[in-house]
Design a protein around this motif. Sequence first.
Motif, mmCIF file in Angstrom:
data_model
loop_
_atom_site.group_PDB
_atom_site.id
_atom_site.type_symbol
_atom_site.label_atom_id
_atom_site.label_comp_id
_atom_site.label_asym_id
_atom_site.label_seq_id
_atom_site.Cartn_x
_atom_site.Cartn_y
_atom_site.Cartn_z
ATOM 1 N N SER A 285 0.828 -1.205 0.000
ATOM 2 C CA SER A 285 0.000 0.000 0.000
ATOM 3 C C SER A 285 0.862 1.255 0.000
ATOM 4 O O SER A 285 0.515 2.268 -0.622
ATOM 5 N N VAL A 286 2.014 1.192 0.668
ATOM 6 C CA VAL A 286 2.936 2.332 0.699
ATOM 7 C C VAL A 286 3.458 2.636 -0.706
ATOM 8 O O VAL A 286 3.469 3.790 -1.149
ATOM 9 N N ALA A 287 3.879 1.594 -1.412
ATOM 10 C CA ALA A 287 4.404 1.781 -2.771
ATOM 11 C C ALA A 287 3.313 2.282 -3.719
ATOM 12 O O ALA A 287 3.552 3.169 -4.547
ATOM 13 N N ALA A 288 2.115 1.735 -3.581
ATOM 14 C CA ALA A 288 1.007 2.161 -4.442
ATOM 15 C C ALA A 288 0.657 3.620 -4.201
ATOM 16 O O ALA A 288 0.451 4.396 -5.146
ATOM 17 N N LEU A 289 0.604 4.015 -2.937
ATOM 18 C CA LEU A 289 0.283 5.403 -2.594
ATOM 19 C C LEU A 289 1.369 6.350 -3.086
ATOM 20 O O LEU A 289 1.084 7.500 -3.435
ATOM 21 N N ALA A 290 2.611 5.880 -3.146
ATOM 22 C CA ALA A 290 3.740 6.705 -3.594
ATOM 23 C C ALA A 290 3.909 6.688 -5.101
ATOM 24 O O ALA A 290 4.895 7.229 -5.613
ATOM 25 N N ALA A 291 2.964 6.081 -5.813
ATOM 26 C CA ALA A 291 3.062 5.945 -7.283
ATOM 27 C C ALA A 291 4.362 5.239 -7.669
ATOM 28 O O ALA A 291 4.988 5.557 -8.680
ATOM 29 N N VAL A 332 -6.809 2.185 0.508
ATOM 30 C CA VAL A 332 -5.815 2.895 -0.307
ATOM 31 C C VAL A 332 -5.406 2.051 -1.506
ATOM 32 O O VAL A 332 -5.356 2.525 -2.645
ATOM 33 N N ILE A 333 -5.139 0.766 -1.253
ATOM 34 C CA ILE A 333 -4.739 -0.131 -2.344
ATOM 35 C C ILE A 333 -5.855 -0.259 -3.374
ATOM 36 O O ILE A 333 -5.614 -0.229 -4.592
ATOM 37 N N ILE A 334 -7.087 -0.391 -2.904
ATOM 38 C CA ILE A 334 -8.229 -0.543 -3.812
ATOM 39 C C ILE A 334 -8.355 0.677 -4.723
ATOM 40 O O ILE A 334 -8.497 0.557 -5.943
ATOM 41 N N PHE A 335 -8.270 1.877 -4.132
ATOM 42 C CA PHE A 335 -8.423 3.091 -4.925
ATOM 43 C C PHE A 335 -7.263 3.295 -5.890
ATOM 44 O O PHE A 335 -7.460 3.705 -7.034
ATOM 45 N N VAL A 336 -6.039 3.022 -5.433
ATOM 46 C CA VAL A 336 -4.885 3.192 -6.307
ATOM 47 C C VAL A 336 -4.915 2.172 -7.443
ATOM 48 O O VAL A 336 -4.534 2.468 -8.581
ATOM 49 N N ALA A 337 -5.383 0.966 -7.140
ATOM 50 C CA ALA A 337 -5.456 -0.083 -8.167
ATOM 51 C C ALA A 337 -6.581 0.161 -9.165
ATOM 52 O O ALA A 337 -6.602 -0.432 -10.239
ATOM 53 N N ALA A 338 -7.513 1.030 -8.806
ATOM 54 C CA ALA A 338 -8.644 1.322 -9.700
ATOM 55 C C ALA A 338 -8.772 2.834 -9.893
ATOM 56 O O ALA A 338 -9.714 3.453 -9.391
ATOM 57 N N PRO A 339 -7.807 3.455 -10.611
ATOM 58 C CA PRO A 339 -7.866 4.909 -10.808
ATOM 59 C C PRO A 339 -9.131 5.363 -11.521
ATOM 60 O O PRO A 339 -9.599 6.478 -11.297
#
Length: 367
Positions: A285-291, A332-339
């Motif tokens: 989730s940290v990596a996903a949030l950090a793009a 956070v992961i769900i939202f980042v994975a589904a822009p």
Amino acid sequence: MGDDAKSAKSVEWRKSMTTSFFALLFSLIIGMILIQASGYSAIESYKAIFGVSLGTVKGFALSLSQATPIMFTGISFALAYKVRMINTGAEGQLYAGAMTAALIGAYVTGIPGIIHVPLALFCAFIVGGVIAGLVALAKIRFNANEIIMTLMLNDIIKFFTSYLANGPLKDAQSGIGQTIRIQESAQLTKLIPQTQLTSAIFLVILIAIILQLMLNKTVFGYEIKVTGFNLKAAKVAGISVARTYLITFALSGAVAALGGAVVALGVNYRFVDGFSSGYGFSGISVAALAAYSPVGAILSAFLVGVLRAGTITLNRTTRIPVEFVDVIQVLVIIFVAAPALIHSILRWLKAFRIHRRSKELGGAERC
């Protein structure tokens, strides 16, 4: 051509940052709704989490110390993702690094701290790199799935280190599964007395900066990006995809192992069975949030550290379940994975605002 590439890169970066910002915002809002719907006070919860974590020196230090191992695993996942490989084995690599550092710290004696600490960290780095490198080799040679392999290795490594900590390497004077205490020469320096914040925070920031510079300023960094964006183009350009996979994934595992090493050398002063509270998976989730930016992972991990430090306060001062923090991370992961979901929500909010505005103007004209 160069200007077009820079412009496209700038647009992509802004898009990623926008997605990350709204992913975090929506996650916090939904988290508030869920807390409130469960019969607890969302405002009191967030006050407890953010007030203590950021409002006092010890709370801030606790946030940073909680974030430090997650910074390592976040950078680890982000680096592997640059070549579109998924390192779900950071948890296992973390345990391997912690055990390695603890053994070097405990059983290597008679050397000064200026050598002992780097030696323990280096050995953990190598062990993590070898574990991840073997997975990369299996993918290159046999087209093995790195996700399945790393997930399975997590359990193997955790069970093996548990066996060592409860069996042949167990501290005889302890009633729990842990190794003997490391030498003082192998202990990381405390930055603030009576806290768990150590010099490891400087190490992880340095690693993030070095990796970011490598990705942006070196030929190998360019090869990583091309391999990740377009595998066919990389092969046509003469880039050794196998070498890029191997080195990048090995580096990813090595960085994750350092996350375990700093816990063993700076917090527990030994290997403790089951010491990780999901540090490896929090890195996703940290990596996903950090793009998937190494430097960005430092900032997003700090946010997770704030949430984790806040859960300690929640657990001590309120009856609110600490699992709500895990729910926020998953959101956070769900939202980042589904822009597309984020953009759909933003479009709906914009349309709602325009409709409401036109309705207000229409009502004003009638008056």
